[in-house]
Design an enzyme around this catalytic site. Structure first.
Site, PDB file in Angstrom:
ATOM      1  N   HIS A 166     -13.658  -1.486  11.404  1.00 15.63           N
ATOM      2  CA  HIS A 166     -14.399  -2.706  11.074  1.00 15.63           C
ATOM      3  C   HIS A 166     -13.583  -3.873  11.612  1.00 15.63           C
ATOM      4  O   HIS A 166     -12.477  -4.116  11.148  1.00 15.63           O
ATOM      5  CB  HIS A 166     -14.586  -2.820   9.558  1.00 15.63           C
ATOM      6  CG  HIS A 166     -15.388  -1.691   8.976  1.00 15.63           C
ATOM      7  ND1 HIS A 166     -16.750  -1.766   8.798  1.00 15.63           N
ATOM      8  CD2 HIS A 166     -15.032  -0.454   8.562  1.00 15.63           C
ATOM      9  CE1 HIS A 166     -17.195  -0.623   8.285  1.00 15.63           C
ATOM     10  NE2 HIS A 166     -16.173   0.196   8.128  1.00 15.63           N
ATOM     11  N   ARG A 169     -14.801  -7.028  11.748  1.00 10.76           N
ATOM     12  CA  ARG A 169     -15.156  -8.192  10.912  1.00 10.76           C
ATOM     13  C   ARG A 169     -15.655  -9.417  11.676  1.00 10.76           C
ATOM     14  O   ARG A 169     -15.884 -10.457  11.059  1.00 10.76           O
ATOM     15  CB  ARG A 169     -13.972  -8.620  10.026  1.00 10.76           C
ATOM     16  CG  ARG A 169     -13.391  -7.523   9.149  1.00 10.76           C
ATOM     17  CD  ARG A 169     -14.387  -7.004   8.154  1.00 10.76           C
ATOM     18  NE  ARG A 169     -13.753  -6.116   7.168  1.00 10.76           N
ATOM     19  CZ  ARG A 169     -14.394  -5.120   6.550  1.00 10.76           C
ATOM     20  NH1 ARG A 169     -15.672  -4.895   6.811  1.00 10.76           N
ATOM     21  NH2 ARG A 169     -13.774  -4.378   5.663  1.00 10.76           N
ATOM     22  N   ASN A 219     -21.475  -3.785  10.121  1.00  9.24           N
ATOM     23  CA  ASN A 219     -21.640  -4.595   8.905  1.00  9.24           C
ATOM     24  C   ASN A 219     -20.899  -5.923   8.990  1.00  9.24           C
ATOM     25  O   ASN A 219     -20.115  -6.283   8.121  1.00  9.24           O
ATOM     26  CB  ASN A 219     -21.225  -3.805   7.655  1.00  9.24           C
ATOM     27  CG  ASN A 219     -19.779  -3.358   7.682  1.00  9.24           C
ATOM     28  OD1 ASN A 219     -19.154  -3.323   8.737  1.00  9.24           O
ATOM     29  ND2 ASN A 219     -19.248  -3.027   6.519  1.00  9.24           N
ATOM     30  N   ASP A 254     -23.211   1.731   8.437  1.00  8.14           N
ATOM     31  CA  ASP A 254     -22.002   2.024   7.665  1.00  8.14           C
ATOM     32  C   ASP A 254     -21.578   0.875   6.758  1.00  8.14           C
ATOM     33  O   ASP A 254     -21.653  -0.291   7.114  1.00  8.14           O
ATOM     34  CB  ASP A 254     -20.832   2.371   8.576  1.00  8.14           C
ATOM     35  CG  ASP A 254     -19.603   2.738   7.756  1.00  8.14           C
ATOM     36  OD1 ASP A 254     -19.643   3.778   7.093  1.00  8.14           O
ATOM     37  OD2 ASP A 254     -18.641   1.946   7.745  1.00  8.14           O
ATOM     38  N   HIS A 287     -23.142   6.910   6.789  1.00  5.41           N
ATOM     39  CA  HIS A 287     -22.228   6.753   5.659  1.00  5.41           C
ATOM     40  C   HIS A 287     -22.940   7.481   4.516  1.00  5.41           C
ATOM     41  O   HIS A 287     -23.833   6.924   3.883  1.00  5.41           O
ATOM     42  CB  HIS A 287     -22.042   5.256   5.394  1.00  5.41           C
ATOM     43  CG  HIS A 287     -21.427   4.903   4.070  1.00  5.41           C
ATOM     44  ND1 HIS A 287     -20.273   4.164   3.960  1.00  5.41           N
ATOM     45  CD2 HIS A 287     -21.811   5.157   2.795  1.00  5.41           C
ATOM     46  CE1 HIS A 287     -19.988   3.982   2.677  1.00  5.41           C
ATOM     47  NE2 HIS A 287     -20.895   4.575   1.945  1.00  5.41           N
ATOM     48  N   HIS A 307     -16.583   9.452   7.900  1.00  6.37           N
ATOM     49  CA  HIS A 307     -15.610   9.682   6.817  1.00  6.37           C
ATOM     50  C   HIS A 307     -16.022  10.762   5.809  1.00  6.37           C
ATOM     51  O   HIS A 307     -16.119  10.508   4.615  1.00  6.37           O
ATOM     52  CB  HIS A 307     -15.271   8.373   6.097  1.00  6.37           C
ATOM     53  CG  HIS A 307     -16.416   7.460   5.778  1.00  6.37           C
ATOM     54  ND1 HIS A 307     -17.530   7.873   5.089  1.00  6.37           N
ATOM     55  CD2 HIS A 307     -16.601   6.145   6.065  1.00  6.37           C
ATOM     56  CE1 HIS A 307     -18.354   6.849   4.960  1.00  6.37           C
ATOM     57  NE2 HIS A 307     -17.825   5.786   5.547  1.00  6.37           N
ATOM     58  N   ASP A 347     -11.478   4.506   9.632  1.00  5.75           N
ATOM     59  CA  ASP A 347     -12.250   3.596   8.778  1.00  5.75           C
ATOM     60  C   ASP A 347     -11.422   2.348   8.450  1.00  5.75           C
ATOM     61  O   ASP A 347     -11.386   1.874   7.313  1.00  5.75           O
ATOM     62  CB  ASP A 347     -12.726   4.304   7.495  1.00  5.75           C
ATOM     63  CG  ASP A 347     -13.801   3.497   6.760  1.00  5.75           C
ATOM     64  OD1 ASP A 347     -14.266   2.469   7.300  1.00  5.75           O
ATOM     65  OD2 ASP A 347     -14.173   3.893   5.632  1.00  5.75           O
ATOM     66  N   HIS A 366      -9.298  -6.266   4.457  1.00  7.99           N
ATOM     67  CA  HIS A 366      -9.699  -7.205   3.403  1.00  7.99           C
ATOM     68  C   HIS A 366      -8.539  -8.143   3.130  1.00  7.99           C
ATOM     69  O   HIS A 366      -7.374  -7.735   3.188  1.00  7.99           O
ATOM     70  CB  HIS A 366     -10.068  -6.464   2.114  1.00  7.99           C
ATOM     71  CG  HIS A 366     -11.334  -5.671   2.216  1.00  7.99           C
ATOM     72  ND1 HIS A 366     -12.564  -6.261   2.397  1.00  7.99           N
ATOM     73  CD2 HIS A 366     -11.556  -4.337   2.186  1.00  7.99           C
ATOM     74  CE1 HIS A 366     -13.497  -5.321   2.460  1.00  7.99           C
ATOM     75  NE2 HIS A 366     -12.912  -4.140   2.349  1.00  7.99           N
TER      76      HIS A 366
HETATM   77 ZN   LIG Z   1     -18.531   3.875   5.413  1.00  7.46          ZN
END
Ligand SMILES: [Zn+2]
Lengths: 429, 316
Positions: free
Chosen positions: A64, A66, A96, A154, A181, A234, A309, A313
């Protein structure tokens, strides 16, 4: 274009069955020659890999980045810089973002930022559904035309079975996989960790393994009916792995990835760390029985690749009540050392099998050009020290975030240099 | 090892799970020595004079908070109450900022009740003050287990060898977890009983017997501990109706006959009369429910005293 002679190393390339001392000559950004001893051509730079392992560039097909929208957690530039530092030359990034990557303008934005940064190849994964709302298909063809290599919602599962069926049908026009996912949200409820002895002891709400298993089972039935191409992101339970085996035995085109944390940690870690939110991710850390089954899956070939994955954050978001913290941890700068220490040095995997899981395997899953050092292929190369000790220091990460449960771990095996298209991208001078 | 041979060394009381039997014994014995104060005409000693205690309640709890407050006042501590309503927390302040602000006021002890498991542990890592867990979600409620054990000891003279049936909503209860740890560490046998929809996964791994009928759980019990039932939790119905619950799992006088003749009946409160317990049992001769409340003050005085680090010399 870049030329480079990497000499003195041990070349491990499972795509060609190579494992032995050899030199690697790169010309114009592509692999030109692999030979026992190559004389340095005039004017070509050299990289001394004596005592080191030289492999096809590592590929992480689940990260990710972001961007756009959450640049305070990570950007394409910082995420790919982290990738290079961790030995990865390519990543596939999930949809996402904010707004969701469900249209080609965002595919193009991600690719432009990746080009500007220049640390790693970035393969965008588009959303399955518009806005990841799970209602109607996104403009998958447009995103593929702009460079998307797969689709996934995901972060969220596709709960609607009919939408999943249509995605498995429609993506066949583009030859790309649907990445799920796998999680039945009605079984997850408000769960925050794996449901088992430890959720009972800690009084935290559990996410049963069945939340993943029923979704994988449903999707395999749909994959059979549609003859689609399905990939489990995952994968975390023993039973889901058995379902993948069953699907393969019925001739389905199904692949799966497993994350390092599910292979190394278990649900007990939440207790051991006194409710550390760095042990909170989805799927959750599972039971030791699941963990052992996943390792068996690496050994016997059921698992196609390891993917981290990587989920950045901000510290302010993670430093809250366990119930409130967002799910996810970083992976790009810890995966290689963790895998070398825990699987190769522990005698569970051979080095070529690990390289396959981190390079050739993920390339095969998404049909990417890398994962090989065959003559003529792009010169993406990872160079690492199989025996060198390293202590993970989150504060020193190139990633913008610090959320890892492995901070302070001392491991055997560490990335040393990363070469992208014949150009050294890590370490930077 | 007897309690006299050990000293209290922990900064915090976060749960029973990490305590040794000797530490539990020390807490209970200390509570015995404080219980007499509650019977005096002047119920106050100067033990914690000059010490500051903050009661931080993120969940409403009249009973536990009042019990701590009385314990603090009887020990002459300066105490102050924070609760969620109207506090900075409702204005979106993070827990960490709350903790840092508290630390700046230099309290000696912080008593915390929070709906999320692990919050007392998080505060304990950041505060110099001793932290007392007054209930964290469905995780632990150590002072409740201590006061339950204190009450059982008063009636049975011991904990070891007793058979204790804990009945009701096992899944969502912090009281049951702390009690399981305490009673099994002290040598009692614990049987948990209740509906399958209210039983947490793998609960037998905590060292208890599991019964899925009230009758099986009650048979031969020396102590019967009822838990409060909330039929709707986390938006999920665990039982179709209160009436149907009472029919299967309500404690009646008739059913209580399955337990030992001298079995005592306990409840951490607040009770749902007619749901998990019939009124004639709750108010009957075997009920020690109000005694539990009384002993709660002594137990909390003991906890505050031991955690404050006040020594006998300082006291005088
Ligand atoms: Zn996921």
């Amino acid at each position: 274009m870049a030329s480079l002679l990497i000499h003195g190393g041990r070349i491990v390339d499972p795509s060609q069955g190579l494992d032995g001392p050899a030199d690697l000559l790169i010309e114009d950004g592509a692999v030109a020659r692999i030979d026992g001893k190559i004389a340095k051509p005039k004017g070509v730079e050299t990289l001394d890999a004596t005592g080191l392992v030289v492999t096809p560039g590592l590929i992480d097909i689940h990260v990710h980045l972001r961007e756009p929208g959450q640049e305070y957690k990570e950007t394409v530039a910082t995420g790919t810089r982290a990738a290079a530092a961790g030995g990865f030359t390519a990543v596939a990034c999930m949809a996402n973002t904010v707004p969701v990557h469900d249209n080609r303008a965002i595919t193009e934005l991600i690719l432009l930022e990746a080009e500007r940064a220049g640390f790693a190849r970035v393969y965008p994964i588009g959303a399955i559904s518009k806005g990841m709302q799970g209602q109607e298909l996104a403009e998958i063809g447009e995103m593929v035309a702009a460079g998307a290599v797969a689709v996934s919602d995901d972060g969220l599962p596709v709960m609607n079975a009919e939408l999943m069926r249509r995605a498995l049908l429609y993506t066949q026009h583009y030859g790309i996989p649907v990445i799920q996912h796998a999680e039945d949200l009605t079984l997850t409820g408000k769960g925050v960790m794996h449901e088992g002895e430890w959720s009972t002891r800690l009084g935290l709400i559990g996410i049963p393994g069945s939340a993943e298993d029923v979704m994988v089972a449903r999707d395999l039935i749909l994959t059979e009916d549609t003859q689609g191409r399905y990939h489990v992101a995952h994968l975390s339970t023993a039973r889901s792995l058995d379902l993948v085996r069953l699907g393969r035995s019925r001739g389905l085109r199904v692949t799966c990835e497993v994350a390092p944390h599910h292979l190394i940690l278990t649900d007990e870690e939440v207790a051991k760390t006194g409710f550390s939110t760095h042990c909170k991710m989805k799927p959750p850390l599972r039971s030791s029985r699941d963990r052992e089954a996943l390792i068996q899956g690496l050994v016997d070939g059921t698992v196609d690749c390891i993917a981290s994955d990587h989920a950045p954050h901000h510290a302010d978001e993670k430093d809250v009540e366990f119930d409130k913290a967002p799910f996810g941890i970083l992976g790009l700068e810890t995966t290689l050392s963790l895998c070398l220490d825990r699987f190769v040095h522990a005698g569970l995997l051979t080095l070529p099998r690990l390289v396959e899981l981190l390079s050739t395997g993920p390339a095969r899953v998404l049909g990417l050009p890398g994962g090989t050092l065959q003559v003529g292929s792009p010169a993406d190369v990872s160079i690492f020290d199989l025996d060198g000790e390293v202590t993970i220091v989150a504060a020193d990460f190139r990633s913008k975030s610090r959320n890892t449960p492995f901070d302070g771990w001392t491991l055997r095996g560490r990335p040393v240099a990363t070469v992208l298209g014949g150009r050294k991208v890590s370490p930077l001078p | 090892m007897t309690s006299e041979t050990i000293r209290w060394t922990r900064k915090d009381l976060l749960g029973i799970a990490e305590l040794s039997p000797a530490e539990i014994g020390l807490l209970l014995d200390t509570a015995e020595s404080f219980s007499e104060i509650g019977e005096r005409p002047i119920k106050k000693v100067p033990t914690l004079r000059g010490k500051t205690v903050i009661n931080l309640f993120f969940e409403a709890s009249t009973r536990t908070r009042s019990s701590f407050e009385i314990a603090e006042k009887r020990l002459s501590a300066d105490n102050i109450n924070f609760s969620t309503s109207g506090s900075a927390l409702e204005k979106g302040e993070s827990l960490i900022d709350t903790a840092l602000n508290l630390q700046a006021m230099a309290p000696d002890l912080v008593v915390i009740r929070h709906g999320s498991p692990g919050v007392p542990h998080m505060l304990a890592r950041r505060l110099q003050a001793g932290v007392i867990n007054a209930g964290d979600g469905a995780h632990e409620h150590p002072t409740q287990a201590l006061l339950d054990a204190f009450t059982i000891r008063r009636h049975k003279g011991r904990l070891a060898g007793l058979r204790v049936a804990i009945l009701g909503d096992i899944e969502h209860s912090r009281v049951v977890r702390s009690n399981i740890h305490l009673l099994t560490k002290m040598g009692a046998t614990v049987v948990v009983g209740g509906a399958r929809t209210l039983m947490p996964t793998a609960v037998e791994k905590l060292g208890v017997e599991v019964a899925y009928s009230l009758e099986d759980a009650l048979r031969g019990a020396d102590v019967v501990m009822m838990l409060r039932i909330q039929l709707e939790r986390q938006g999920k119905m665990s039982f179709p109706s209160a009436k149907e619950y009472f029919r299967l799992f309500g404690l009646t006088r008739e059913r209580l006959k399955l337990a030992q003749d001298d079995a005592i009946v306990m409840h951490p409160g607040p009770m749902n009369r007619g749901v998990e317990i019939a009124s004639d049992v709750a108010d009957g001769s075997r009920s020690v429910i109000l005694e539990q409340v009384t002993h709660g003050v002594s137990v909390r005085m003991a906890v505050l005293y031991l955690l404050s680090g006040v020594t006998a010399s300082e006291e005088s």
